[in-house]
Write a protein that holds these residues in place. Structure first.
Motif, PDB file in Angstrom:
ATOM      1  N   TYR A 127      55.874 124.990   9.330  1.00 29.96           N
ATOM      2  CA  TYR A 127      55.979 124.130   8.150  1.00 29.96           C
ATOM      3  C   TYR A 127      55.961 124.907   6.832  1.00 29.96           C
ATOM      4  N   PRO A 128      55.052 125.858   6.606  1.00 31.32           N
ATOM      5  CA  PRO A 128      54.982 126.500   5.285  1.00 31.32           C
ATOM      6  C   PRO A 128      56.295 127.111   4.817  1.00 31.32           C
ATOM      7  N   GLU A 129      57.026 127.749   5.709  1.00 36.97           N
ATOM      8  CA  GLU A 129      58.254 128.446   5.331  1.00 36.97           C
ATOM      9  C   GLU A 129      59.514 127.643   5.650  1.00 36.97           C
ATOM     10  N   ALA A 130      59.355 126.473   6.266  1.00 42.56           N
ATOM     11  CA  ALA A 130      60.516 125.723   6.750  1.00 42.56           C
ATOM     12  C   ALA A 130      61.359 125.187   5.603  1.00 42.56           C
ATOM     13  N   SER A 131      62.648 124.967   5.895  1.00 40.53           N
ATOM     14  CA  SER A 131      63.528 124.297   4.934  1.00 40.53           C
ATOM     15  C   SER A 131      63.046 122.874   4.707  1.00 40.53           C
ATOM     16  N   TYR A 132      63.542 122.251   3.642  1.00 38.91           N
ATOM     17  CA  TYR A 132      63.161 120.858   3.387  1.00 38.91           C
ATOM     18  C   TYR A 132      63.541 119.968   4.563  1.00 38.91           C
ATOM     19  N   GLU A 133      64.708 120.214   5.143  1.00 40.78           N
ATOM     20  CA  GLU A 133      65.150 119.400   6.282  1.00 40.78           C
ATOM     21  C   GLU A 133      64.217 119.580   7.470  1.00 40.78           C
ATOM     22  N   ARG A 134      63.855 120.824   7.758  1.00 36.73           N
ATOM     23  CA  ARG A 134      62.956 121.075   8.885  1.00 36.73           C
ATOM     24  C   ARG A 134      61.577 120.494   8.611  1.00 36.73           C
ATOM     25  N   ARG A 135      61.097 120.579   7.379  1.00 43.38           N
ATOM     26  CA  ARG A 135      59.808 119.962   7.058  1.00 43.38           C
ATOM     27  C   ARG A 135      59.840 118.461   7.307  1.00 43.38           C
ATOM     28  N   ARG A 136      60.938 117.816   6.939  1.00 41.23           N
ATOM     29  CA  ARG A 136      61.038 116.369   7.192  1.00 41.23           C
ATOM     30  C   ARG A 136      60.969 116.081   8.682  1.00 41.23           C
ATOM     31  N   GLU A 137      61.559 116.944   9.497  1.00 41.74           N
ATOM     32  CA  GLU A 137      61.477 116.773  10.947  1.00 41.74           C
ATOM     33  C   GLU A 137      60.029 116.913  11.431  1.00 41.74           C
ATOM     34  N   ILE A 138      59.322 117.889  10.889  1.00 37.52           N
ATOM     35  CA  ILE A 138      57.922 118.095  11.269  1.00 37.52           C
ATOM     36  C   ILE A 138      57.076 116.897  10.858  1.00 37.52           C
ATOM     37  N   LEU A 139      57.294 116.400   9.650  1.00 35.66           N
ATOM     38  CA  LEU A 139      56.548 115.232   9.182  1.00 35.66           C
ATOM     39  C   LEU A 139      56.820 114.018  10.064  1.00 35.66           C
ATOM     40  N   GLU A 140      58.073 113.842  10.449  1.00 34.99           N
ATOM     41  CA  GLU A 140      58.405 112.698  11.305  1.00 34.99           C
ATOM     42  C   GLU A 140      57.775 112.851  12.682  1.00 34.99           C
ATOM     43  N   GLU A 141      57.747 114.079  13.203  1.00 32.57           N
ATOM     44  CA  GLU A 141      57.100 114.304  14.494  1.00 32.57           C
ATOM     45  C   GLU A 141      55.624 113.959  14.423  1.00 32.57           C
ATOM     46  N   HIS A 142      54.977 114.355  13.334  1.00 30.34           N
ATOM     47  CA  HIS A 142      53.564 114.026  13.150  1.00 30.34           C
ATOM     48  C   HIS A 142      53.361 112.516  13.027  1.00 30.34           C
ATOM     49  N   ARG A 143      54.238 111.858  12.309  1.00 29.35           N
ATOM     50  CA  ARG A 143      54.113 110.400  12.159  1.00 29.35           C
ATOM     51  C   ARG A 143      54.290 109.700  13.503  1.00 29.35           C
ATOM     52  N   GLN A 144      55.309 110.120  14.258  1.00 24.46           N
ATOM     53  CA  GLN A 144      55.553 109.523  15.570  1.00 24.46           C
ATOM     54  C   GLN A 144      54.356 109.749  16.498  1.00 24.46           C
ATOM     55  N   TYR A 145      53.820 110.972  16.477  1.00 25.65           N
ATOM     56  CA  TYR A 145      52.671 111.291  17.330  1.00 25.65           C
ATOM     57  C   TYR A 145      51.464 110.422  16.989  1.00 25.65           C
ATOM     58  N   GLN A 146      51.140 110.355  15.711  1.00 25.35           N
ATOM     59  CA  GLN A 146      49.906 109.685  15.315  1.00 25.35           C
ATOM     60  C   GLN A 146      50.034 108.170  15.417  1.00 25.35           C
ATOM     61  N   MET A 147      51.170 107.636  15.010  1.00 25.19           N
ATOM     62  CA  MET A 147      51.389 106.200  15.146  1.00 25.19           C
ATOM     63  C   MET A 147      51.408 105.810  16.627  1.00 25.19           C
ATOM     64  N   GLY A 148      52.035 106.672  17.444  1.00 25.55           N
ATOM     65  CA  GLY A 148      52.051 106.419  18.881  1.00 25.55           C
ATOM     66  C   GLY A 148      50.666 106.477  19.489  1.00 25.55           C
ATOM     67  N   LEU A 149      49.830 107.400  19.009  1.00 22.63           N
ATOM     68  CA  LEU A 149      48.453 107.511  19.496  1.00 22.63           C
ATOM     69  C   LEU A 149      47.689 106.212  19.274  1.00 22.63           C
ATOM     70  N   MET A 150      47.794 105.653  18.077  1.00 23.28           N
ATOM     71  CA  MET A 150      47.063 104.420  17.775  1.00 23.28           C
ATOM     72  C   MET A 150      47.607 103.249  18.599  1.00 23.28           C
ATOM     73  N   HIS A 151      48.936 103.169  18.718  1.00 23.61           N
ATOM     74  CA  HIS A 151      49.543 102.105  19.529  1.00 23.61           C
ATOM     75  C   HIS A 151      49.113 102.250  20.993  1.00 23.61           C
ATOM     76  N   PHE A 152      49.081 103.482  21.476  1.00 21.25           N
ATOM     77  CA  PHE A 152      48.679 103.748  22.859  1.00 21.25           C
ATOM     78  C   PHE A 152      47.252 103.273  23.115  1.00 21.25           C
ATOM     79  N   MET A 153      46.323 103.667  22.248  1.00 21.45           N
ATOM     80  CA  MET A 153      44.923 103.311  22.470  1.00 21.45           C
ATOM     81  C   MET A 153      44.691 101.805  22.390  1.00 21.45           C
ATOM     82  N   ALA A 154      45.503 101.117  21.582  1.00 17.13           N
ATOM     83  CA  ALA A 154      45.303  99.676  21.393  1.00 17.13           C
ATOM     84  C   ALA A 154      46.029  98.830  22.423  1.00 17.13           C
ATOM     85  N   ASN A 155      46.953  99.432  23.190  1.00 16.75           N
ATOM     86  CA  ASN A 155      47.818  98.607  24.034  1.00 16.75           C
ATOM     87  C   ASN A 155      47.999  99.080  25.470  1.00 16.75           C
ATOM     88  N   ASP A 156      47.879 100.374  25.735  1.00 17.01           N
ATOM     89  CA  ASP A 156      48.214 100.844  27.075  1.00 17.01           C
ATOM     90  C   ASP A 156      47.173 100.362  28.095  1.00 17.01           C
TER      91      ASP A 156
END
Length: 687
Positions: A338-367
Motif C-alpha cells: 500500500y505505501p508505494e502502490a499506485s492510486y489504482e492499486r491502493r483503491r484495490e487494496i482498500l476494496e479488498e479490506h472493505r470486502q474482508y471486513q464487511m464479509g466478516l461482520m455478515h459472516f458472524m451475524a448470519n452463517d
C-alpha cells in the motif's frame, strides 16, 4: 463596435491568462487529515495565507473516519489546537440536542474532563464521526481556509523544485499550487516521497538503533491478539498437503529482531449501533466468500468468546469498533504494498479490506456454522444509519497505521519513548503505549497458526518529540515539514501515531513554517528558542515534570533479559516500577493462574554459578512464586516472595548456587500465586 469587441476579446484573453496562473500561498498543506486541518488553522492564526489541498472529500482523516474512542494516552500532554478540538467536542455534547439516541447521563464520566483538569477547560474524548467532521469544517470556515478536495498529487512529475526548495506541486487534474512552505500531512507521505526526501517502510532491525521492540517479534505475544490455544492452519486438519486456510501465510516469519518490509495491519474503525431505529443489518458484500473466515470458526471452537472487547462506546448508542483477538477486523498481511502502490492499486487494496471486513461482520451475524450465542449477539448490531451517509454507512478512511516514515534530521526511536535518552528541541509530546498491530500470520514449527508483530509496551512518562523529526535533511529539501509520516523507527512510530499527536505536530509544523517565512530561512534553520516561545504562547505542551527514575546497577556475570525468555501464555511488558534491567520487565497480569510460565534458557560455559532472579518488588506481588531450576544434579524448587527483593541494593532474589554442564534452564510458574508474578532478568555469577 468592432473596436469594442476587440477590447472585450483582449480582456477575456487577459482574464484567461490570470485564471490559468497557479494559486500561490504562504503555506501549502497537502492532506485533509486532522493534522492538515490544524496546520492550516495555525498558519492562518499566525497571519499567513494557507490552503489545504486534499485528496480526501471529507476533512479529519481517521478522527472523522470512525476513531471516536480517542487513543489519548496521558491527556496532560495534549495542548494547543489539539486540546481545543476536544474542548469543542465537550461543548457540542453539552447541548441536549446532541443526544438523539441515548441519554447524556448514560455516558461514562471517565471520558470527560471537567473544568478542574489541566488547562482549566472541560474536554471530551469520545464522539461520533459526523460530529468530528462538523467541527473540522467549522474550524476551516471560522479561519476562512480554502480547501480544494479530491486533488491527487501527480506522484511522477508533480513536484517542482529549485535550489533545493519546492516551488510548486501539481495535481493529476492539472491544478498547481505554489508556496513558500509546504507541509505533508498525509498518512502515506506522498508529497515527501515525490519531493525526493529519504524515507523507509517496514521494520528496522533491532540492531539499527539499538532497540528491543523493532524488527520481527517471533515469540513476543502481547495484548490478546494471538492464538492462545493451538489452532490447525490446514484445510484438512493435520494434513499439510491439503493447503493452508485463507488468511494464513506460507512464508517463514523471519528471525527475531531482524528487519523486514512488512507493515502492521490496517482496518476500518466501524461505527456500529444496537439502537434498532438507527441500525442497518450488516450487508452481504458483493464478493462474499464464507471460506475466508474458516479460521475464525476454529478459533471459536477453542471456546474463545472475546468478540465485543473492542466495541468501545461513543455517544448515542454507537461504537468505535476496533480489532480484538487472533482473527478480527485487522486484515493481516494484505497491505504490504500500500505505501508505494499506485492510486489504482491502493483503491484495490482498500476494496479488498472493505470486502474482508464487511464479509466478516455478515459472516458472524448470519452463517449457521457460527455458534448460536455468537451469531445472535453479533446480529443485534449493525451499521449506523446516520454515519457515513454518502459512503454506504461505511467509514471513508481506512486506518493507515503506518506507511512511509521519513528519515529526517532526527530519528525518534523507542529510546526517546521509554525515557532512555534526552530528546532535543521538543515541539510536542507523546505518551501512548508503543503499539504495533500484528504484521503477519504464519505456521509455527509445531504446525499451528500464530500471529506476529503485535507490541504493547507502556511508556513510563509522556515524552518529548524532537523538532528534527519533522524536518528532512537539509540537503534534501529546505521548505518541507512532515507532520504525520515523521522521522521515527517502527517501534517509536507505534506510540507517536495517535490522532491527538498528529494534530499537535500539525500545529508545530505550521508554526515552524511561518517562522521560516518571517526569517527568510530554511525550516532547518529556524531558531529553536523562537519556535519554542511561539509554541508555548499558543498553549502547546512541550514537557512535563516526572519523578526521577531509579536506575538498575551494573549487573555482573551472565545476564538473560526477560525479552530472551520463552513465554507460555500472555506476559505483558511494563515499566511502571523501577529500577528495571534494559527495557522493562514482564508480568502475568495476575490472571489465568497456572496457565502461564516464563522460561529462561541459555547455553553457558560449564561451571558453578550463583543464580539470582531479578525483578522489581512491590506490595501487589505474589508471595509464593514457584521457581524451578534445572541443574547438573537434577532440579530444585525455590519459592520466592516478590514483595521483598532488596539484596545489596539490588531488587531480586538469590535462588542458590548450582552446577550447570552446558545449559541453564529456570522456569517461573504462576500456579496458585497470590499476586502479580514478575520477572526482569536472570543473573548468573560464576563461582
Amino acid at each position: 463596435m468592432k473596436s469594442q469587441l476587440l477590447v472585450l476579446l483582449y480582456l477575456m484573453l487577459i482574464a484567461g491568462r490570470v485564471a490559468a496562473q497557479p494559486a500561490s500561498y504562504d503555506v501549502v498543506i497537502y492532506g485533509g487529515t486532522s493534522s492538515g486541518v490544524v496546520a492550516a488553522v495555525q498558519a492562518k492564526r499566525m497571519g499567513k495565507t494557507a490552503v489545504i489541498v486534499a485528496p480526501e472529500k471529507h476533512l479529519g482523516g481517521l478522527t472523522s473516519g470512525g476513531l471516536g474512542w480517542t487513543d489519548s494516552g496521558n491527556k496532560r500532554a495534549i495542548g494547543g489546537i489539539s486540546r481545543e478540538f476536544y474542548e469543542r467536542i465537550w461543548q457540542h455534547y453539552e447541548s441536549p440536542l446532541a443526544w438523539k439516541w441515548q441519554k447524556r447521563e448514560e455516558m461514562e464520566d471517565r471520558h470527560i474532563d471537567g473544568p478542574t483538569h489541566a488547562g482549566g477547560r472541560p474536554s471530551m474524548w469520545v464522539f461520533e464521526p459526523h460530529v468530528a467532521e462538523q467541527l473540522y469544517e467549522q474550524l476551516v470556515q471560522e479561519n476562512r481556509i480554502r480547501v480544494d478536495r479530491d486533488q491527487w498529487l501527480d506522484r511522477q512529475n508533480g513536484v517542482t523544485k529549485e535550489n533545493n526548495r519546492i516551488v510548486a506541486i501539481r495535481m493529476l487534474g492539472g491544478n498547481e499550487y505554489r508556496g513558500k512552505m509546504f507541509i505533508d500531512a498525509t498518512y502515506e507521505g506522498d508529497l515527501m516521497a515525490t519531493a525526493g526526501v529519504s524515507y523507509t517502510i517496514g521494520r528496522e532491525a533491532n540492531a539499527t538503533y539499538g532497540e528491543t521492540w523493532n524488527g520481527v517479534q517471533v515469540g513476543t505475544l502481547h495484548h490478546s491478539h494471538y492464538f492462545k490455544k493451538p489452532v490447525d492452519p490446514y484445510v484438512v486438519p493435520g494434513d499439510p498437503s491439503s493447503g493452508l486456510l485463507p488468511r494464513v501465510s506460507a512464508d517463514p516469519p523471519g528471525n527475531k529482531g531482524a528487519e523486514d518490509k512488512r507493515i502492521q495491519a490496517y482496518c476500518y474503525r466501524m461505527c456500529l449501533t444496537n439502537v434498532p431505529e438507527n441500525s442497518i443489518p450488516f450487508p452481504r458484500p458483493e464478493h462474499y466468500d464464507p471460506q475466508q473466515y474458516e479460521l475464525l470458526l476454529r478459533v471459536l471452537d477453542t471456546g474463545w468468546r472475546e468478540l465485543f472487547q473492542k466495541f468501545d462506546a461513543i455517544p448515542n448508542g454507537k461504537t468505535d469498533t476496533n480489532n480484538h483477538g487472533p482473527f478480527s477486523t485487522d486484515n493481516i498481511g494484505y497491505n504490504y504494498d500500500y505505501p508505494e502502490a499506485s492510486y489504482e492499486r491502493r483503491r484495490e487494496i482498500l476494496e479488498e479490506h472493505r470486502q474482508y471486513q464487511m464479509g466478516l461482520m455478515h459472516f458472524m451475524a448470519n452463517d449457521p456454522r457460527v455458534p448460536d450465542e455468537v451469531r445472535t449477539a453479533v446480529a443485534k448490531w449493525g451499521l449506523s444509519r446516520d454515519e457515513f451517509i454518502d459512503n454506504g454507512h461505511w467509514p471513508h478512511q481506512i486506518y493507515v497505521r503506518e506507511a512511509r516514515r521519513m528519515i529526517g534530521r532526527y530519528v525518534m526511536t523507542e529510546h526517546d519513548c521509554l525515557d532512555d535518552r534526552e530528546t532535543p528541541e521538543s515541539v510536542g509530546m507523546g505518551s501512548y503505549t508503543i503499539d504495533s498491530h500484528n504484521v503477519q500470520r504464519y505456521v509455527t514449527p509445531e504446525g499451528t497458526v500464530q500471529n506476529e508483530g503485535d507490541i504493547g509496551v507502556g511508556t513510563p512518562y509522556p515524552y518529548e518529540i524532537a523538532y528534527g523529526s519533522l524536518t528532512p535533511q537539509e540537503d534534501e529539501c529546505e521548505n518541507l515539514l512532515v507532520s504525520v509520516c515523521l522521522s521515527a523507527s517502527h517501534s517509536a512510530y507505534g506510540s507517536i501515531r495517535m490522532e491527538p499527536v498528529f494534530m499537535i505536530l500539525g500545529q508545530s509544523a505550521a508554526t515552524a513554517a511561518c517562522l521560516a517565512i518571517d526569517g527568510t530561512q530554511s525550516v532547518q534553520s529556524v531558531p529553536y528558542e523562537r519556535l519554542r516561545l511561539q509554541l508555548l504562547e499558543d498553549k502547546q505542551v512541550l514537557e512535563l515534570p516526572h519523578p526521577p527514575r531509579r536506575r538498575m546497577p551494573q549487573l555482573q556475570g551472565i545476564v538473560i533479559d526477560d525479552q530472551e525468555a520463552e513465554e507460555i501464555g500472555d506476559w505483558p511488558s511494563s515499566r511502571s516500577t523501577t529500577p528495571y534491567y534494559r527495557q522493562g520487565y514482564r508480568h502475568d497480569g495476575n490472571r489465568d493462574k497456572g496457565q502461564k510460565k516464563l522460561r529462561f534458557k541459555k547455553n553457558i560455559p560449564p561451571g558453578t554459578y550463583s543464580v539470582r532472579l531479578i525483578y522489581p518488588e512491590s506490595s501487589n506481588r505474589a508471595t509464593n512464586v514457584p521457581v524451578t531450576i534445572q541443574h547438573a544434579g537434577g532440579s530444585a524448587l525455590v519459592v520466592v516472595n516478590q514483595r521483598e527483593g532488596i539484596v545489596a541494593e539490588l531488587a531480586g532474589k538469590t535462588l542458590g548456587k548450582f552446577e550447570f554442564h552446558s545449559t541453564v534452564e529456570v522456569e517461573i510458574g504462576t500456579s496458585e500465586t497470590d499476586g502479580y508474578v514478575v520477572a526482569d532478568a536472570l543473573q548468573l555469577e560464576p563461582l
